[in-house]
Design a protein around this motif. Structure first.
Motif, PDB file in Angstrom:
ATOM      1  N   ARG A  11      -3.913  13.752  -3.747  1.00  0.00           N
ATOM      2  CA  ARG A  11      -2.900  13.049  -3.983  1.00  0.00           C
ATOM      3  C   ARG A  11      -2.975  12.579  -6.152  1.00  0.00           C
ATOM      4  NH1 ARG A  11       0.979  11.943   0.566  1.00  0.00           N
ATOM      5  NH2 ARG A  11       0.103  12.902   2.342  1.00  0.00           N
ATOM      6  N   LEU A  12      -4.360  12.332  -5.958  1.00  0.00           N
ATOM      7  CA  LEU A  12      -4.539  11.765  -7.348  1.00  0.00           C
ATOM      8  C   LEU A  12      -5.554  12.979  -8.415  1.00  0.00           C
ATOM      9  CD1 LEU A  12      -7.161   8.669  -6.087  1.00  0.00           C
ATOM     10  CD2 LEU A  12      -4.852   8.543  -6.979  1.00  0.00           C
TER      11      LEU A  12
ATOM     12  N   GLU B 193      -4.676  -1.175  -3.678  1.00  0.00           N
ATOM     13  CA  GLU B 193      -5.559  -0.954  -4.973  1.00  0.00           C
ATOM     14  C   GLU B 193      -6.317   0.305  -5.022  1.00  0.00           C
ATOM     15  OE1 GLU B 193      -7.793  -4.720  -4.732  1.00  0.00           O
ATOM     16  OE2 GLU B 193      -9.322  -3.423  -3.681  1.00  0.00           O
ATOM     17  N   ALA B 194      -6.231   1.430  -3.863  1.00  0.00           N
ATOM     18  CA  ALA B 194      -6.890   2.720  -3.937  1.00  0.00           C
ATOM     19  C   ALA B 194      -6.712   3.574  -5.046  1.00  0.00           C
ATOM     20  CB  ALA B 194      -7.591   3.222  -2.783  1.00  0.00           C
ATOM     21  N   PRO B 195      -5.225   3.760  -5.495  1.00  0.00           N
ATOM     22  CA  PRO B 195      -5.118   5.051  -6.572  1.00  0.00           C
ATOM     23  C   PRO B 195      -5.391   4.438  -7.685  1.00  0.00           C
ATOM     24  CG  PRO B 195      -2.802   4.257  -4.947  1.00  0.00           C
ATOM     25  CD  PRO B 195      -3.994   3.361  -4.651  1.00  0.00           C
ATOM     26  N   ARG B 196      -5.468   2.868  -8.240  1.00  0.00           N
ATOM     27  CA  ARG B 196      -5.840   2.378  -9.219  1.00  0.00           C
ATOM     28  C   ARG B 196      -7.431   2.325  -9.296  1.00  0.00           C
ATOM     29  NH1 ARG B 196      -7.866  -2.687 -10.879  1.00  0.00           N
ATOM     30  NH2 ARG B 196      -7.306  -2.824  -8.672  1.00  0.00           N
ATOM     31  N   VAL B 197      -7.813   1.841  -8.485  1.00  0.00           N
ATOM     32  CA  VAL B 197      -9.761   2.422  -8.396  1.00  0.00           C
ATOM     33  C   VAL B 197     -10.299   2.961  -8.135  1.00  0.00           C
ATOM     34  CG1 VAL B 197     -11.649   0.624  -7.427  1.00  0.00           C
ATOM     35  CG2 VAL B 197      -9.841  -0.222  -7.298  1.00  0.00           C
ATOM     36  N   ILE B 198      -9.744   4.137  -7.733  1.00  0.00           N
ATOM     37  CA  ILE B 198     -10.335   5.898  -7.753  1.00  0.00           C
ATOM     38  C   ILE B 198      -9.356   6.446  -8.824  1.00  0.00           C
ATOM     39  CG2 ILE B 198     -10.347   7.313  -6.635  1.00  0.00           C
ATOM     40  CD1 ILE B 198     -11.857   5.274  -4.872  1.00  0.00           C
ATOM     41  N   GLY B 199      -8.441   6.175  -9.354  1.00  0.00           N
ATOM     42  CA  GLY B 199      -7.371   6.892 -10.718  1.00  0.00           C
ATOM     43  C   GLY B 199      -9.088   6.632 -11.718  1.00  0.00           C
ATOM     44  N   GLU B 200      -8.928   4.872 -11.656  1.00  0.00           N
ATOM     45  CA  GLU B 200      -9.835   4.709 -12.933  1.00  0.00           C
ATOM     46  C   GLU B 200     -11.965   5.324 -13.359  1.00  0.00           C
ATOM     47  OE1 GLU B 200      -9.974   0.380 -12.358  1.00  0.00           O
ATOM     48  OE2 GLU B 200      -7.756   0.632 -13.327  1.00  0.00           O
TER      49      GLU B 200
ATOM     50  N   ALA C 186       0.557  -1.175   0.376  1.00  0.00           N
ATOM     51  CA  ALA C 186      -0.169   0.345  -0.431  1.00  0.00           C
ATOM     52  C   ALA C 186       0.483   1.137  -0.029  1.00  0.00           C
ATOM     53  CB  ALA C 186      -1.324   0.215   0.958  1.00  0.00           C
ATOM     54  N   GLU C 187       2.144   1.524   0.757  1.00  0.00           N
ATOM     55  CA  GLU C 187       2.795   2.437   0.956  1.00  0.00           C
ATOM     56  C   GLU C 187       3.191   2.739  -0.493  1.00  0.00           C
ATOM     57  OE1 GLU C 187       5.076   4.331   4.435  1.00  0.00           O
ATOM     58  OE2 GLU C 187       5.139   2.627   4.784  1.00  0.00           O
ATOM     59  N   ALA C 188       3.996   1.459  -0.937  1.00  0.00           N
ATOM     60  CA  ALA C 188       4.745   1.812  -2.096  1.00  0.00           C
ATOM     61  C   ALA C 188       3.482   2.129  -3.663  1.00  0.00           C
ATOM     62  CB  ALA C 188       4.909  -0.126  -3.137  1.00  0.00           C
ATOM     63  N   ALA C 189       2.317   2.045  -3.902  1.00  0.00           N
ATOM     64  CA  ALA C 189       0.952   1.733  -4.604  1.00  0.00           C
ATOM     65  C   ALA C 189       1.034   4.023  -4.158  1.00  0.00           C
ATOM     66  CB  ALA C 189      -0.368   1.344  -3.692  1.00  0.00           C
ATOM     67  N   TRP C 190       1.240   4.529  -3.099  1.00  0.00           N
ATOM     68  CA  TRP C 190       0.862   5.608  -3.121  1.00  0.00           C
ATOM     69  C   TRP C 190       2.393   6.850  -2.775  1.00  0.00           C
ATOM     70  CZ3 TRP C 190      -3.318   8.306  -2.876  1.00  0.00           C
ATOM     71  CH2 TRP C 190      -4.836   7.423  -3.532  1.00  0.00           C
ATOM     72  N   SER C 191       3.420   5.469  -3.796  1.00  0.00           N
ATOM     73  CA  SER C 191       4.772   6.413  -3.473  1.00  0.00           C
ATOM     74  C   SER C 191       4.925   6.979  -5.139  1.00  0.00           C
ATOM     75  CB  SER C 191       6.203   5.874  -2.751  1.00  0.00           C
ATOM     76  OG  SER C 191       6.053   5.117  -3.511  1.00  0.00           O
ATOM     77  N   ASP C 192       4.199   6.745  -5.703  1.00  0.00           N
ATOM     78  CA  ASP C 192       4.722   6.489  -7.301  1.00  0.00           C
ATOM     79  C   ASP C 192       3.363   6.257  -8.205  1.00  0.00           C
ATOM     80  OD1 ASP C 192       6.419   6.844  -9.305  1.00  0.00           O
ATOM     81  OD2 ASP C 192       6.684   4.599  -9.929  1.00  0.00           O
TER      82      ASP C 192
END
Length: 254
Positions: free
Chosen positions: A170-171, A240-247, A123-129
């Protein structure tokens, strides 16, 4: 890590996010959760009522070593009643994504985990990049303005200092009431329309906005129906939040 009375082996969670985090990390430690704790699927523990109205006696009868709670989702009188009954309570405060990671680490250590779970590192990696700001289809990348209702009748929106607001920021999405004096202000619908956002973000919790219930109030403005679990929960869903929300955000702008 141990609580004030020794090793923690029985945990009750009053927060859906924390329920999922504890259940995924320490199978068997969780003995009670709220009626709103829907993840992981098939969770087989005692149910002790809602986040705002837990059955304090039911919690006490479970003899937990620790109850995990949140200063926003749970009411102080309920937490005080648990403490008065001799129950140890850990209360989290989460207002942004980095704070979520710190509090998750604190909760899991208090519950007895011996190291960081893989999902927390992921999760931290998903939000770091993260990618650049949200772009409409074929258009230039830029930040997007939004209003984010969390309730209707009356209309309430994200205001200042909220976890969900930080997730969106952040998105690349700036919600227009981020500087409001209240965290969840009541704003008349006409004022929300006149704010002229690029986008209206409609989560499916706490109010369950759907394609038939919500977008019709903002005719002419793109509306993104998003997963409340990914927007407002701080637990394994963060991976998975960055991907799901971003989509969902990009789909609304097409």
């Amino acid at each position: 890590m141990t609580g004030s009375r020794g090793a923690v082996t029985r945990v009750v969670s009053l927060v859906p996010s924390l329920t999922e985090a504890v259940a995924e990390t320490l199978p068997g430690a969780l003995v009670g959760a709220t009626d709103w704790c829907t993840h992981p699927a098939g969770l087989d523990v005692a149910r002790i009522g809602g986040t705002k109205n837990p059955d304090v006696d039911a919690v006490r009868r479970l003899a937990p070593d620790l109850v995990v709670a949140n200063e926003e989702e749970n009411r102080e009188p309920d937490l005080a009643a648990l403490r008065a009954a001799g129950v140890e309570v850990l209360v989290t405060e989460v207002r942004d994504v980095p704070g979520a990671f710190r509090e998750l680490d604190r909760v899991l250590r208090a519950c007895g985990t011996k190291g960081r779970p893989r999902w927390l590192d992921e999760a931290e990696a998903a939000w770091s990049d993260l990618p650049g700001p949200l772009a409409s289809s074929g258009g230039p990348s830029r930040r997007t303005t939004a209003v984010v209702p969390v309730w209707r009748r009356p209309w309430m929106v994200l205001g200042r200092d909220t976890f969900a607001g930080d997730v969106l920021a952040r998105l690349g999405v700036d919600h227009l009431y981020a500087a409001h004096a209240e965290r969840y202000p009541r704003i008349p619908l006409e004022d929300l329309r006149e704010a002229d956002p690029d986008l209206v973000v409609l989560p499916d919790e706490p109010y369950r906005f759907t394609a038939e219930d919500g977008p019709e109030a903002f005719a002419g403005t793109p509306c993104a129906l998003v997963s409340g679990r990914h927007l407002t929960w701080y637990g394994p869903s963060l991976a998975e939040a960055p991907r799901v929300i971003g989509e969902a955000l990009r789909a609304a702008r097409r």
